[in-house]
Design a protein around this motif. Structure first.
Motif, PDB file in Angstrom:
ATOM      1  N   LEU A 199     -31.521  41.136  26.292  1.00 50.86           N
ATOM      2  CA  LEU A 199     -30.081  40.858  26.268  1.00 50.86           C
ATOM      3  C   LEU A 199     -29.306  42.077  25.768  1.00 50.86           C
ATOM      4  CD1 LEU A 199     -30.070  37.219  24.854  1.00 50.86           C
ATOM      5  CD2 LEU A 199     -29.443  37.937  27.145  1.00 50.86           C
ATOM      6  N   ALA A 200     -29.859  42.722  24.732  1.00 48.27           N
ATOM      7  CA  ALA A 200     -29.164  43.885  24.170  1.00 48.27           C
ATOM      8  C   ALA A 200     -29.112  45.011  25.201  1.00 48.27           C
ATOM      9  CB  ALA A 200     -29.880  44.355  22.899  1.00 48.27           C
ATOM     10  N   ALA A 201     -30.210  45.205  25.920  1.00 48.89           N
ATOM     11  CA  ALA A 201     -30.228  46.282  26.927  1.00 48.89           C
ATOM     12  C   ALA A 201     -29.196  46.018  28.019  1.00 48.89           C
ATOM     13  CB  ALA A 201     -31.629  46.390  27.543  1.00 48.89           C
ATOM     14  N   GLY A 202     -29.030  44.747  28.383  1.00 46.35           N
ATOM     15  CA  GLY A 202     -28.021  44.389  29.386  1.00 46.35           C
ATOM     16  C   GLY A 202     -26.623  44.609  28.840  1.00 46.35           C
ATOM     17  N   ALA A 203     -26.403  44.183  27.598  1.00 50.98           N
ATOM     18  CA  ALA A 203     -25.062  44.271  27.010  1.00 50.98           C
ATOM     19  C   ALA A 203     -24.631  45.720  26.808  1.00 50.98           C
ATOM     20  CB  ALA A 203     -25.045  43.527  25.672  1.00 50.98           C
ATOM     21  N   VAL A 204     -25.582  46.593  26.524  1.00 48.16           N
ATOM     22  CA  VAL A 204     -25.262  48.013  26.314  1.00 48.16           C
ATOM     23  C   VAL A 204     -24.597  48.608  27.555  1.00 48.16           C
ATOM     24  CG1 VAL A 204     -26.410  50.271  26.135  1.00 48.16           C
ATOM     25  CG2 VAL A 204     -26.958  48.479  24.509  1.00 48.16           C
ATOM     26  N   LYS A 205     -24.921  48.046  28.717  1.00 50.09           N
ATOM     27  CA  LYS A 205     -24.358  48.587  29.967  1.00 50.09           C
ATOM     28  C   LYS A 205     -23.067  47.870  30.379  1.00 50.09           C
ATOM     29  CE  LYS A 205     -28.980  49.583  31.629  1.00 50.09           C
ATOM     30  NZ  LYS A 205     -30.057  48.667  31.983  1.00 50.09           N
ATOM     31  N   ASP A 206     -22.639  46.887  29.600  1.00 40.70           N
ATOM     32  CA  ASP A 206     -21.493  46.057  29.990  1.00 40.70           C
ATOM     33  C   ASP A 206     -20.189  46.681  29.483  1.00 40.70           C
ATOM     34  OD1 ASP A 206     -19.605  44.095  30.354  1.00 40.70           O
ATOM     35  OD2 ASP A 206     -20.913  42.457  29.729  1.00 40.70           O
ATOM     36  N   GLN A 219     -17.090  46.079  30.259  1.00 41.56           N
ATOM     37  CA  GLN A 219     -16.012  45.126  29.943  1.00 41.56           C
ATOM     38  C   GLN A 219     -16.188  44.568  28.526  1.00 41.56           C
ATOM     39  OE1 GLN A 219     -16.395  41.230  30.293  1.00 41.56           O
ATOM     40  NE2 GLN A 219     -14.544  41.405  29.080  1.00 41.56           N
ATOM     41  N   LEU A 220     -17.441  44.286  28.180  1.00 46.87           N
ATOM     42  CA  LEU A 220     -17.730  43.787  26.829  1.00 46.87           C
ATOM     43  C   LEU A 220     -17.311  44.818  25.783  1.00 46.87           C
ATOM     44  CD1 LEU A 220     -19.243  41.686  24.969  1.00 46.87           C
ATOM     45  CD2 LEU A 220     -21.256  43.110  25.244  1.00 46.87           C
ATOM     46  N   HIS A 221     -17.612  46.083  26.063  1.00 45.90           N
ATOM     47  CA  HIS A 221     -17.280  47.140  25.097  1.00 45.90           C
ATOM     48  C   HIS A 221     -15.773  47.298  24.946  1.00 45.90           C
ATOM     49  CE1 HIS A 221     -21.478  48.851  26.071  1.00 45.90           C
ATOM     50  NE2 HIS A 221     -21.523  47.863  25.215  1.00 45.90           N
ATOM     51  N   ARG A 222     -15.050  47.118  26.057  1.00 45.05           N
ATOM     52  CA  ARG A 222     -13.581  47.213  25.980  1.00 45.05           C
ATOM     53  C   ARG A 222     -13.041  46.102  25.077  1.00 45.05           C
ATOM     54  NH1 ARG A 222     -13.268  48.396  31.186  1.00 45.05           N
ATOM     55  NH2 ARG A 222     -12.899  46.248  31.817  1.00 45.05           N
ATOM     56  N   ALA A 223     -13.543  44.893  25.307  1.00 42.57           N
ATOM     57  CA  ALA A 223     -13.055  43.743  24.525  1.00 42.57           C
ATOM     58  C   ALA A 223     -13.386  43.927  23.048  1.00 42.57           C
ATOM     59  CB  ALA A 223     -13.689  42.460  25.054  1.00 42.57           C
ATOM     60  N   LEU A 224     -14.609  44.337  22.760  1.00 43.50           N
ATOM     61  CA  LEU A 224     -15.011  44.492  21.363  1.00 43.50           C
ATOM     62  C   LEU A 224     -14.294  45.673  20.714  1.00 43.50           C
ATOM     63  CD1 LEU A 224     -18.844  43.756  21.642  1.00 43.50           C
ATOM     64  CD2 LEU A 224     -17.042  42.238  20.871  1.00 43.50           C
ATOM     65  N   GLY A 225     -14.040  46.720  21.505  1.00 40.28           N
ATOM     66  CA  GLY A 225     -13.321  47.883  20.979  1.00 40.28           C
ATOM     67  C   GLY A 225     -11.908  47.507  20.561  1.00 40.28           C
ATOM     68  N   MET A 226     -11.272  46.617  21.342  1.00 40.16           N
ATOM     69  CA  MET A 226      -9.919  46.183  20.994  1.00 40.16           C
ATOM     70  C   MET A 226      -9.925  45.410  19.684  1.00 40.16           C
ATOM     71  SD  MET A 226      -8.455  45.322  24.724  1.00 40.16           S
ATOM     72  CE  MET A 226      -7.752  43.772  24.305  1.00 40.16           C
ATOM     73  N   MET A 227     -10.926  44.588  19.534  1.00 38.40           N
ATOM     74  CA  MET A 227     -11.082  43.805  18.292  1.00 38.40           C
ATOM     75  C   MET A 227     -11.243  44.753  17.105  1.00 38.40           C
ATOM     76  SD  MET A 227     -11.957  40.470  17.451  1.00 38.40           S
ATOM     77  CE  MET A 227     -12.341  39.761  15.883  1.00 38.40           C
ATOM     78  N   PRO A 264     -14.577  33.422  19.033  1.00 41.54           N
ATOM     79  CA  PRO A 264     -15.764  33.013  19.806  1.00 41.54           C
ATOM     80  C   PRO A 264     -15.785  33.511  21.246  1.00 41.54           C
ATOM     81  CG  PRO A 264     -14.628  31.112  18.823  1.00 41.54           C
ATOM     82  CD  PRO A 264     -13.776  32.285  18.568  1.00 41.54           C
ATOM     83  N   ALA A 265     -14.580  33.721  21.840  1.00 36.91           N
ATOM     84  CA  ALA A 265     -14.552  34.119  23.258  1.00 36.91           C
ATOM     85  C   ALA A 265     -14.065  35.554  23.408  1.00 36.91           C
ATOM     86  CB  ALA A 265     -13.650  33.162  24.037  1.00 36.91           C
ATOM     87  N   ILE A 266     -14.327  36.373  22.418  1.00 34.91           N
ATOM     88  CA  ILE A 266     -13.831  37.754  22.434  1.00 34.91           C
ATOM     89  C   ILE A 266     -14.391  38.542  23.625  1.00 34.91           C
ATOM     90  CG2 ILE A 266     -15.654  38.511  20.804  1.00 34.91           C
ATOM     91  CD1 ILE A 266     -12.104  39.905  20.992  1.00 34.91           C
ATOM     92  N   HIS A 267     -15.538  38.089  24.163  1.00 32.26           N
ATOM     93  CA  HIS A 267     -16.174  38.830  25.256  1.00 32.26           C
ATOM     94  C   HIS A 267     -15.519  38.564  26.604  1.00 32.26           C
ATOM     95  CE1 HIS A 267     -18.032  34.930  24.708  1.00 32.26           C
ATOM     96  NE2 HIS A 267     -18.567  34.985  25.915  1.00 32.26           N
ATOM     97  N   TYR A 268     -14.500  37.700  26.666  1.00 34.41           N
ATOM     98  CA  TYR A 268     -13.844  37.397  27.942  1.00 34.41           C
ATOM     99  C   TYR A 268     -12.500  38.079  28.106  1.00 34.41           C
ATOM    100  CZ  TYR A 268     -17.175  33.924  29.297  1.00 34.41           C
ATOM    101  OH  TYR A 268     -18.322  33.321  29.688  1.00 34.41           O
ATOM    102  N   THR A 269     -12.208  38.509  29.315  1.00 32.50           N
ATOM    103  CA  THR A 269     -10.868  39.021  29.625  1.00 32.50           C
ATOM    104  C   THR A 269     -10.002  37.825  30.035  1.00 32.50           C
ATOM    105  OG1 THR A 269     -11.415  39.291  31.958  1.00 32.50           O
ATOM    106  CG2 THR A 269     -11.791  41.195  30.531  1.00 32.50           C
ATOM    107  N   ARG A 270      -8.668  38.044  30.031  1.00 29.91           N
ATOM    108  CA  ARG A 270      -7.806  36.925  30.433  1.00 29.91           C
ATOM    109  C   ARG A 270      -7.990  36.584  31.907  1.00 29.91           C
ATOM    110  NH1 ARG A 270      -2.381  39.577  31.509  1.00 29.91           N
ATOM    111  NH2 ARG A 270      -2.835  41.772  31.195  1.00 29.91           N
TER     112      ARG A 270
END
Ligand code: SF4
Length: 481
Positions: free
Chosen positions: A12-19, A21-29, A155-161
């Motif tokens: 899961l971590a290896a997949g998330a490292v390439k995501d 969109q996830l990094h953008r959302a978490l970076g904003m947080m 809880p839903a920080i990983h989603y875009t609007r």
């Protein structure tokens, strides 16, 4: 949904490292909440002392938890509330089911409870034929998606609007939009109907105050007010450690919690609950239950090395600065408590050997300690967990993990404590590294088991002259090296 193996974590971590969109959302947080929190800490004069005060408060409470729990219980009962101390998650779930059965509950509305994720309450309620609806917007989104929360307070920080718009169109039959106020209005419409017809409300609690006998629930959406007052029955689930002894302690913790959690001086709604509706009150439940959940916390309390983890107020601040969490997201952890706090708390409650991947996955950079409102020393506890994995610990039922790893670390310790040996091996390594493939001066592949390091990143070569050698030369030559 929350149990996981080390292999699954890596996958899961290896997949998330390439995501991205996830990094953008978490970076904003990280940028928004992290910075605001630090600014707000600094506005409390003097900033550092507030964290010390909060740490001292938590430490005093946790050290006297039996007395504090008894006072809270007495005060809640005196107001007509019912208190149940659940040894395990299963006990807490069974208690909730019993209450629900007694009241012939068909629909439950819930909110703000990571503890209910910890004890897997939702699946148990659903299996008993009780519709269970999350009312916090983020929790509602992940529930519609059939996922677990990916952040303690968002809880839903990983989603875009855009993704939320598509989800609402699919699940709620609404026309697609990515306009946040319209999306909020859609969720409100769907949830309002559920709240009006629910028989039971279940919520978590951010802290309780033993002196006054109340539980405090912090939210920004007003959903908790409705969850706690509209249904006939309200159950609050609370970890046994989340208590303040006095109102003064409670205020110190609340002030630090809202700053660290959301970068707010105070949240939009703060609900204080502590009993059923009184005869002259216009709203509130007919029955109020406080379920105090142990689920492994007493074991932690009994170990002075790890007791500090119970000081945590679950603000999620350490997640927002953790380089590991910010790269792999919350779902990789396979636990409701992700990030650095999860990497310590989950192994202690679920098994250090079983959850070895969590504490081994962290970098020990120390950022989590710097930002924690109660100055929790998570890096110290992470190191200690790793030591137990290497050496074993019968008290915590940990077997030494790997003979090879133990041998490697013994050899490492031998080399690091003998200067001559260290220098000789460094010289050999310098010569050997010339044979390794490079790109832009960086080593791109290390040999043997060391290759794990270069699977995802490059390795800096050893300098031709070490700092120690430069220093010696500078002293010898009497000039700047
Ligand atoms: S360890 Fe500290 S920063 Fe992390 S969730 Fe707990 S209180 Fe917040």
């Amino acid at each position: 949904m929350h149990s996981q193996t080390p292999l699954k974590y890596r996958e899961l971590a290896a997949g998330a490292v390439k995501d991205s969109q996830l990094h953008r959302a978490l970076g904003m947080m990280r940028d928004k909440v992290g910075r605001n929190a630090v600014n707000l800490y600094n506005q409390i004069a003097p900033g550092q002392d507030s964290r010390r005060a909060a740490k001292a408060v938590r430490s005093r409470i946790v050290d006297n938890l039996d007395v504090v729990l008894e006072t809270l219980t007495e005060n809640i009962r005196a107001r007509g509330g019912q208190v149940y101390l659940a040894d395990t998650g299963a006990d807490a779930v069974e208690y909730c089911l019993q209450v629900a059965r007694r009241h012939q509950v068909r629909r439950v509305v819930k909110g703000k409870s990571m503890l209910s994720e910890e004890i897997c309450l939702n699946p148990a309620l659903e299996a008993a034929g009780i519709e269970t609806v999350e009312t916090d917007l983020g929790e509602y989104i992940v529930q519609l998606k059939g996922e677990a929360p990916s952040h303690i307070i968002a809880p839903a920080i990983h989603y875009t609007r855009e993704q939320v718009g598509a989800l609402f169109a699919e699940k709620l039959g609404e026309p697609y939009t990515d306009d946040p106020p319209s999306l909020t209005a859609m969720a409100r419409k769907a949830l309002r109907e559920k709240m009006l017809t629910a028989d039971m409300g279940i919520s978590g609690g951010n802290t309780a105050c033993a002196e006054t006998g109340h539980v405090t629930i912090v939210s920004n959406e007003g959903n908790i007010r409705m969850t706690s007052t509209m249904p006939r029955v309200h159950i609050v689930l609370l970890g046994i450690e989340k208590i303040a002894a006095t109102l003064e302690d409670h205020d110190i913790l609340l002030r630090m919690l809202t700053r660290a959690a959301a970068g707010q001086k105070i949240s939009t709604y703060i609900s204080y609950v502590g009993g059923p509706r009184l005869p002259d009150e216009p709203d509130g439940p007919e029955e109020f239950h406080l379920v105090l959940v142990d689920n492994g916390r007493s074991r932690i309390l009994a170990d002075p090395d790890f007791r500090e983890v119970l000081h945590c107020v679950r603000c999620g601040g350490c997640l927002n600065v953790c380089p590991v969490y910010l790269n792999i997201g919350g779902h990789s952890y396979g636990s409701p408590y992700c990030g650095p706090i999860g990497a310590v708390f989950t192994p202690l409650t679920r098994g250090i050997g079983e959850c070895s991947h969590l504490c081994q996955g962290e970098t020990l950079c120390g950022a989590c300690k710097q930002v924690c409102p109660v100055d929790n020393d998570l890096p110290r506890m992470l190191s200690l967990l790793r030591a137990k994995l290497a050496d074993g610990d019968p008290k915590w039922d940990v077997l030494p993990q790997s003979r090879a790893a133990k041998l490697a670390f013994t050899a490492w310790s031998l080399v690091m404590s003998r200067r001559g040996l260290y220098d000789a091996l460094r010289g050999l390594a310098r010569m050997g590294q010339r044979l390794l493939p490079r790109r832009d001066g960086w080593i791109v592949r290390l040999p043997g088991p060391l290759g794990g390091w270069t699977r995802g990143r490059d390795f800096p070569p050893l300098a031709e002259e070490s700092f120690g050698e430069r220093w010696a030369r500078r002293n010898r030559d009497g000039r700047d090296a």
